[in-house]
Design a protein around this motif. Structure first.
Motif, PDB file in Angstrom:
ATOM      1  N   GLY A   7      37.095  45.015  31.134  1.00 49.21           N
ATOM      2  CA  GLY A   7      35.925  44.679  31.926  1.00 49.21           C
ATOM      3  C   GLY A   7      36.332  44.023  33.222  1.00 49.21           C
ATOM      4  O   GLY A   7      37.190  44.510  33.930  1.00 49.21           O
ATOM      5  N   ARG A   8      35.718  42.892  33.520  1.00 46.49           N
ATOM      6  CA  ARG A   8      36.120  42.114  34.685  1.00 46.49           C
ATOM      7  C   ARG A   8      37.242  41.151  34.333  1.00 46.49           C
ATOM      8  O   ARG A   8      37.595  40.294  35.121  1.00 46.49           O
ATOM      9  N   PHE A   9      37.779  41.268  33.104  1.00 48.34           N
ATOM     10  CA  PHE A   9      38.924  40.517  32.621  1.00 48.34           C
ATOM     11  C   PHE A   9      38.562  39.056  32.363  1.00 48.34           C
ATOM     12  O   PHE A   9      37.778  38.454  33.046  1.00 48.34           O
ATOM     13  N   HIS A  10      39.157  38.508  31.320  1.00 50.36           N
ATOM     14  CA  HIS A  10      38.941  37.119  30.961  1.00 50.36           C
ATOM     15  C   HIS A  10      39.897  36.230  31.732  1.00 50.36           C
ATOM     16  O   HIS A  10      41.079  36.510  31.827  1.00 50.36           O
ATOM     17  N   MET A  11      39.387  35.143  32.240  1.00 47.15           N
ATOM     18  CA  MET A  11      40.243  34.183  32.920  1.00 47.15           C
ATOM     19  C   MET A  11      41.176  33.529  31.901  1.00 47.15           C
ATOM     20  O   MET A  11      40.769  33.152  30.816  1.00 47.15           O
ATOM     21  N   VAL A  12      42.452  33.413  32.220  1.00 47.06           N
ATOM     22  CA  VAL A  12      43.410  32.736  31.365  1.00 47.06           C
ATOM     23  C   VAL A  12      44.294  31.873  32.240  1.00 47.06           C
ATOM     24  O   VAL A  12      44.415  32.081  33.437  1.00 47.06           O
ATOM     25  N   ASP A  13      44.925  30.882  31.629  1.00 45.91           N
ATOM     26  CA  ASP A  13      45.863  30.050  32.367  1.00 45.91           C
ATOM     27  C   ASP A  13      47.110  30.849  32.707  1.00 45.91           C
ATOM     28  O   ASP A  13      47.599  31.638  31.897  1.00 45.91           O
ATOM     29  N   VAL A  14      47.667  30.599  33.895  1.00 42.67           N
ATOM     30  CA  VAL A  14      48.904  31.269  34.277  1.00 42.67           C
ATOM     31  C   VAL A  14      49.994  30.989  33.251  1.00 42.67           C
ATOM     32  O   VAL A  14      50.779  31.860  32.890  1.00 42.67           O
ATOM     33  N   SER A  15      50.067  29.765  32.728  1.00 46.19           N
ATOM     34  CA  SER A  15      51.125  29.397  31.793  1.00 46.19           C
ATOM     35  C   SER A  15      51.085  30.225  30.532  1.00 46.19           C
ATOM     36  O   SER A  15      52.086  30.335  29.822  1.00 46.19           O
ATOM     37  N   SER A  16      49.951  30.828  30.209  1.00 46.67           N
ATOM     38  CA  SER A  16      49.835  31.593  28.980  1.00 46.67           C
ATOM     39  C   SER A  16      50.238  33.043  29.161  1.00 46.67           C
ATOM     40  O   SER A  16      50.256  33.792  28.184  1.00 46.67           O
ATOM     41  N   ALA A 110      44.392  39.990  39.542  1.00 43.84           N
ATOM     42  CA  ALA A 110      45.336  38.888  39.729  1.00 43.84           C
ATOM     43  C   ALA A 110      44.619  37.544  39.672  1.00 43.84           C
ATOM     44  O   ALA A 110      45.114  36.584  39.061  1.00 43.84           O
ATOM     45  N   ARG A 111      43.466  37.445  40.293  1.00 44.51           N
ATOM     46  CA  ARG A 111      42.721  36.175  40.263  1.00 44.51           C
ATOM     47  C   ARG A 111      42.197  35.886  38.864  1.00 44.51           C
ATOM     48  O   ARG A 111      42.216  34.728  38.410  1.00 44.51           O
ATOM     49  N   GLU A 112      41.752  36.904  38.172  1.00 46.38           N
ATOM     50  CA  GLU A 112      41.189  36.691  36.841  1.00 46.38           C
ATOM     51  C   GLU A 112      42.271  36.401  35.803  1.00 46.38           C
ATOM     52  O   GLU A 112      41.982  35.898  34.721  1.00 46.38           O
TER      53      GLU A 112
END
Length: 268
Positions: A7-16, A110-112
């Motif tokens: 979809g519009r992708f789930h936001m996740v932490d960069v560290s993960s 990339a943002r998401e």
């Protein structure tokens, strides 16, 4: 991963997401599935991602694109993708027109994935796309760029002043040429002419400021002579690098230049 699942992708932490690369099929605003590859930074956790836009007949898996991604990953996370009609992406190439939508989808991804700062780097046709994208995608949609570098980009459309560009136009405009493009070069090209003609790169440049802009070009480019980068740089607020002895696009960009590009894009 399907585009519907992401979809519009789930936001996740960069560290993960720094354990390794991942692939996805992105869905553009006009409904075209675009293959994309994410590679985390190899040296640290960073909030910056570089989105790389390849040249005509390229793809995310071409050796020159993979080499660029590996080099840039020393400074930031990297997203590569295949434009429509290229690689495993769906659709047909419009040679720089609707490809802006493909780039927007990659920047949003990339943002998401958690990157607060996303910059774009384009080669040849991809260079024209990053310029037009920077000028056109200026809203609050998450698809804007924070800095843009265009390498070996044309300044104006329909240029046929070199033998290399006359061959490109034969591939794009002739039925036999499009067959060569599909079966010889792995690129599916739209047979319809532009209607309307899109904003040209040189017309886009004045609309990019205050976003930082870098124009890079080789003085031995067999496709576009150096009047193209000079015209682009003169059209707006841009830094210009004329590279001595360099040819065209990602195939001619050596690791030293890629390292400098990464420094400019990431560190400013």
């Amino acid at each position: 991963m399907s585009s519907e699942a992401e979809g519009r992708f789930h936001m996740v932490d960069v560290s993960s997401i720094t354990s390794g690369p991942r692939r996805a099929m992105l869905l553009t605003d006009d409904g075209v599935r675009i293959e994309a590859v994410y590679e985390p930074c190899t040296t640290s956790v960073t909030d910056t991602a570089v989105v790389v836009a390849h040249g005509f007949t390229g793809s995310a898996d071409r050796p020159s694109v993979r080499r660029a991604a590996r080099t840039l990953a020393g400074r930031a996370a990297v997203v590569t993708f295949s434009f429509r009609g290229h690689g495993r992406s769906a659709g047909v190439s419009t040679v720089g027109d609707r490809e802006v939508l493909d780039l927007s989808a990659a920047v949003r991804w990339a943002r998401e994935l958690g990157h607060a700062r996303v910059v774009t780097l384009g080669f040849s046709m991809g260079g024209s796309v990053v310029l037009r994208h920077a000028a056109l995608e200026r809203g609050l949609t998450g698809a804007h760029t924070d800095a843009v570098a265009a390498v070996s980009a044309p300044a104006r459309w329909y240029y046929r002043g070199t033998p290399s560009m006359r061959r490109v136009h034969w591939v794009i405009t002739r039925p036999v040429g499009r067959l060569v493009g599909r079966y010889g070069l792995g690129t599916r090209i739209d047979r319809r002419p532009w209607d309307p003609v899109p904003l040209s790169p040189v017309e886009a440049v004045p609309l990019i400021a205050p976003t930082p802009l870098l124009i890079v070009h080789g003085d031995r480019d067999p496709y576009f002579p150096v009047d193209h980068p000079r015209m682009l740089a003169a059209a707006g607020e841009a830094e210009l690098w004329l590279e001595r002895g360099m040819g065209h696009a990602e195939n001619a960009a050596d690791d030293e230049l890629l390292g400098r590009l990464g420094g400019w894009l990431v560190d400013g």
